[in-house]
Motif scaffolding. Structure first.
Motif, PDB file in Angstrom:
ATOM      1  N   ILE A   1     -13.883  -4.824  14.114  1.00 52.60           N
ATOM      2  CA  ILE A   1     -12.575  -5.287  13.447  1.00 52.60           C
ATOM      3  C   ILE A   1     -11.801  -5.347  14.868  1.00 52.60           C
ATOM      4  N   GLN A   2     -11.797  -4.483  15.828  1.00 52.10           N
ATOM      5  CA  GLN A   2     -11.132  -4.808  17.149  1.00 52.10           C
ATOM      6  C   GLN A   2     -11.373  -5.969  17.732  1.00 52.10           C
ATOM      7  N   GLU A   3     -12.747  -6.543  17.753  1.00 51.66           N
ATOM      8  CA  GLU A   3     -12.902  -7.712  18.412  1.00 51.66           C
ATOM      9  C   GLU A   3     -12.186  -9.029  17.401  1.00 51.66           C
ATOM     10  N   GLU A   4     -12.362  -8.704  16.115  1.00 50.05           N
ATOM     11  CA  GLU A   4     -11.554  -9.583  15.348  1.00 50.05           C
ATOM     12  C   GLU A   4     -10.279  -9.548  15.393  1.00 50.05           C
ATOM     13  N   LYS A   5      -9.567  -8.465  15.536  1.00 54.41           N
ATOM     14  CA  LYS A   5      -8.202  -8.472  16.018  1.00 54.41           C
ATOM     15  C   LYS A   5      -7.706  -8.986  17.288  1.00 54.41           C
ATOM     16  N   GLU A   6      -8.740  -8.876  18.252  1.00 48.79           N
ATOM     17  CA  GLU A   6      -8.397  -9.422  19.623  1.00 48.79           C
ATOM     18  C   GLU A   6      -8.442 -10.919  19.531  1.00 48.79           C
ATOM     19  N   LEU A   7      -9.264 -11.305  18.782  1.00 44.92           N
ATOM     20  CA  LEU A   7      -9.339 -12.891  18.514  1.00 44.92           C
ATOM     21  C   LEU A   7      -8.140 -13.466  17.900  1.00 44.92           C
ATOM     22  N   LEU A   8      -7.776 -12.772  16.723  1.00 45.46           N
ATOM     23  CA  LEU A   8      -6.513 -13.066  15.956  1.00 45.46           C
ATOM     24  C   LEU A   8      -5.500 -13.068  16.787  1.00 45.46           C
ATOM     25  N   LEU A   9      -5.143 -11.960  17.614  1.00 48.78           N
ATOM     26  CA  LEU A   9      -3.897 -12.064  18.680  1.00 48.78           C
ATOM     27  C   LEU A   9      -3.876 -13.050  19.528  1.00 48.78           C
ATOM     28  N   LEU A  10      -5.022 -13.777  20.004  1.00 49.61           N
ATOM     29  CA  LEU A  10      -5.083 -14.809  21.011  1.00 49.61           C
ATOM     30  C   LEU A  10      -4.770 -16.166  20.145  1.00 49.61           C
ATOM     31  N   SER A  11      -5.288 -16.190  18.940  1.00 45.37           N
ATOM     32  CA  SER A  11      -4.835 -17.256  17.974  1.00 45.37           C
ATOM     33  C   SER A  11      -3.447 -17.369  17.469  1.00 45.37           C
ATOM     34  N   LEU A  12      -2.775 -16.229  17.336  1.00 48.93           N
ATOM     35  CA  LEU A  12      -1.384 -16.022  17.122  1.00 48.93           C
ATOM     36  C   LEU A  12      -0.664 -16.496  18.300  1.00 48.93           C
ATOM     37  N   ASP A  13      -1.085 -16.066  19.469  1.00 50.64           N
ATOM     38  CA  ASP A  13      -0.400 -16.481  20.711  1.00 50.64           C
ATOM     39  C   ASP A  13      -0.417 -18.080  20.864  1.00 50.64           C
ATOM     40  N   GLU A  14      -1.526 -18.745  20.740  1.00 48.47           N
ATOM     41  CA  GLU A  14      -1.608 -20.153  20.884  1.00 48.47           C
ATOM     42  C   GLU A  14      -0.942 -20.811  19.794  1.00 48.47           C
ATOM     43  N   THR A  15      -1.074 -20.420  18.396  1.00 50.18           N
ATOM     44  CA  THR A  15      -0.200 -20.990  17.211  1.00 50.18           C
ATOM     45  C   THR A  15       1.315 -20.837  17.449  1.00 50.18           C
TER      46      THR A  15
END
Length: 368
Positions: free
Chosen positions: A63-77
């Motif tokens: 979940i922590q790894e998924e969260k990190e990837l999601l945060l990167l995606s949010l920044d890019e979006t």
């Protein structure tokens, strides 16, 4: 974002006790006992909790790894949205000029030009000129509309991902609370036992056995099942006695004896595995050398993303130890054990699935 180094308390305790017992306990005495055996219910309970701690801790890392990837995606979006909003502003200004020109009558000259021609060639030239103007105006408006739609789409994605982030935070909190509670229970139970050192070594043995052999064995079985299930529709087509039609309804009846024969045809791994249909459940058991696996589950009808009969793992036991819900859900996510009637006949859909003693019964109808 810095990833949290999250290790269960029982591992720290284990390291401390292992250091002590390595000096005083003779390894051969422990080697005589299989790592997954427990002499009493109290030891069994501690070992079960230790295995759950291992698996839930893996879920926290996932979940922590998924969260990190999601945060990167949010920044890019968010960065993309800033760029698109600037582009949209430019297109909006251009589109506004076009619309104002039509609304204020600034394009009236084109109509006047059409009725003021002096020759037919001149009239055709004027038509070409007007077509260029209209095409340019249309292109400007279309570009604005496309930019607007794309911006709206990405804003919706951003909102959706923000909701996903909230859910992930909730999942992290829930799993960490479970780990803390289990750690406290294990520590409390070990504190009251005179053989705590020995139990901690059993925990280590169980952990090593699960991580080095158990995980791979379970995933191999699930992968083999997923591969076999993809061949099941074709097998049913070749065994017409399993499919009965009555008007616009169809019934598939699969005896567990036939299913076991089918699975063994698909993979010799299932020579040591038996499926049973009983008490509304699907029960699968297998044993090979030091690995014993038991899976209990049920089917449900689901419409999305497509109509099918989806398998849910209700209980998963490895060498006598139940694995937590996090492990079961991850296996469901990683391996599709579903059955899709459209692969038998394209216009069929599943309406009902039930398990009777020794039989899996699927009711189908025409998809309208």
């Amino acid at each position: 974002m810095k990833q949290i180094n999250y290790k269960p308390l029982f591992i720290i305790l284990l390291a401390a006790f292992t250091l002590c017992t390595a000096l005083f306990l003779r390894p051969p005495a422990l080697a005589e006992q299989q790592p997954f055996e427990a002499e009493d219910s109290g030891t069994q309970a501690i070992l079960e909790k230790s295995l759950s701690l291992i698996e839930i801790d893996k879920e926290i890392d996932r979940i922590q790894e998924e969260k990190e990837l999601l945060l990167l995606s949010l920044d890019e979006t968010e960065l993309l949205l800033v760029q698109q909003e600037a582009e949209l502003s430019d297109k909006q200004e251009q589109a506004g000029k076009v619309l104002r020109a039509y609304y204020m009558g600034d394009r009236d000259f084109v109509y006047a030009a059409l009725v003021s021609f002096e020759s037919l060639p001149q009239w055709f030239q004027m038509l070409d000129f007007i077509e260029i103007i209209f095409a340019s105006d249309k292109n400007t408006l279309i570009q604005y509309a496309n930019k607007y739609d794309l911006l709206k789409e990405n804003k919706n994605k951003l909102e959706s991902r923000q909701q996903e982030l909230i859910l992930l935070e909730e999942q992290l909190h829930e799993q960490r609370s479970r780990v803390l509670a289990l750690e406290a229970e294990v520590a409390d139970e070990l504190k009251n036992r005179s053989d705590a050192e020995r139990i901690l070594l059993l925990i280590k043995q169980l952990s090593d056995h699960w991580n080095t052999q158990g995980v791979e064995a379970v995933r191999q079985y699930f992968q083999a099942l997923a591969n076999a299930m993809s061949e099941l529709p074709g097998w049913i087509q070749n065994n017409k006695q399993l499919l009965e039609s009555k008007g616009l309804t169809y019934t598939i009846t699969v005896p567990d004896t036939d299913l076991n024969a089918f699975l063994r045809e698909q993979n010799q791994m299932f020579n040591h595995f038996v499926f049973e249909f009983a008490d509304g459940q699907i029960i699968a058991k297998g044993k090979n050398e030091e690995i014993e696996i038991s899976v209990t589950g049920h089917y449900s009808i689901e419409e999305k993303p497509k109509n099918g009969i989806i398998f849910h793992v209700d209980k998963l036991i490895f060498n006598g130890f139940p694995l937590p819900d996090t492990t079961r859900k991850q296996l469901e996510k990683d391996f599709d054990l579903g059955f899709y009637p459209q692969l038998i006949i394209s216009f069929l859909k599943a309406d009902e699935v039930k398990v009777e003693d020794g039989k899996l019964i699927i009711k189908l109808s025409i998809a309208l």
